[in-house]
Design an enzyme around this catalytic site. Structure first.
Site, PDB file in Angstrom:
ATOM      1  N   HIS A 154       6.881   3.127   6.662  1.00  0.00           N
ATOM      2  CA  HIS A 154       8.354   2.421   6.343  1.00  0.00           C
ATOM      3  C   HIS A 154       7.752   0.968   5.650  1.00  0.00           C
ATOM      4  CE1 HIS A 154      11.794  -0.284   8.610  1.00  0.00           C
ATOM      5  NE2 HIS A 154      11.278  -0.591   7.400  1.00  0.00           N
ATOM      6  N   ASN A 177       1.007  -1.286   0.062  1.00  0.00           N
ATOM      7  CA  ASN A 177      -0.203  -0.493  -0.129  1.00  0.00           C
ATOM      8  C   ASN A 177       0.950   1.301   0.054  1.00  0.00           C
ATOM      9  OD1 ASN A 177      -2.151  -1.159   0.632  1.00  0.00           O
ATOM     10  ND2 ASN A 177      -1.968  -1.719   2.687  1.00  0.00           N
ATOM     11  N   GLY A 206      -3.847   3.711   0.746  1.00  0.00           N
ATOM     12  CA  GLY A 206      -4.451   3.176   1.847  1.00  0.00           C
ATOM     13  C   GLY A 206      -2.877   3.399   3.113  1.00  0.00           C
ATOM     14  N   HIS A 226       6.300  -1.717   3.881  1.00  0.00           N
ATOM     15  CA  HIS A 226       6.339  -3.038   4.472  1.00  0.00           C
ATOM     16  C   HIS A 226       5.491  -3.963   2.776  1.00  0.00           C
ATOM     17  CE1 HIS A 226       3.381  -0.380   5.903  1.00  0.00           C
ATOM     18  NE2 HIS A 226       2.211  -1.584   5.791  1.00  0.00           N
TER      19      HIS A 226
END
Ligand code: 5GP
Ligand code: ZN
Length: 113
Positions: A98, A87, A93, A100
């Site tokens: 950080h 995202n 969203g 991911h």
């Protein structure tokens, strides 16, 4: 990044259930799972979002993909399949800034919109 929740997880300042770790990549269970298996895979290097990935990070991103496959094989869902999602920023969203990847598996997932 001192105020980053995922950097704190990397530094073990915040507990998490780690499912994979190497020198550059960490994977741990999502605290609010949206699928029977919901794992977050992150680089140990703080990158705020996908738009901040540079040429220098190409190998790192590849290692994240390899980590996803290693986890899938080790946990036994590589055959049935899984979803790997990033995202990016507000419209994507993203809540935690950080980089991911959500690794989700364990049921037939709904079609993405
Ligand atoms: P995003 O919407 O930014 O792509 O997803 C952030 C994810 O991080 C969410 O699925 C949320 O449940 C997860 N998350 C947020 N804080 C924590 C935490 O402290 N520990 C763990 N394990 N997951 C977290
Ligand atoms: Zn961070």
């Amino acid at each position: 990044m001192s105020n980053c929740i995922f950097c704190k997880i990397i530094n073990k300042e915040i507990p998490s259930t780690i499912v994979y770790e190497d020198d550059e990549v960490l994977a741990f269970n999502d605290i609010n799972p949206q699928a029977p298996i919901h794992i977050l895979i992150i680089p140990k290097k703080h990158i705020s979002d996908m738009t901040e990935v540079t040429e220098e990070d190409i190998g790192l991103i590849g290692k994240i993909h390899l980590a996803a496959v290693k986890i899938a094989k080790q946990k036994g869902f590589a055959e049935k399949g899984f979803r790997l999602v990033n995202n990016c920023k507000a419209d994507g969203g993203q809540i935690v800034f950080h980089l991911h990847y959500h690794l989700m598996a364990g049921k037939k997932l709904p079609v993405c919109t």
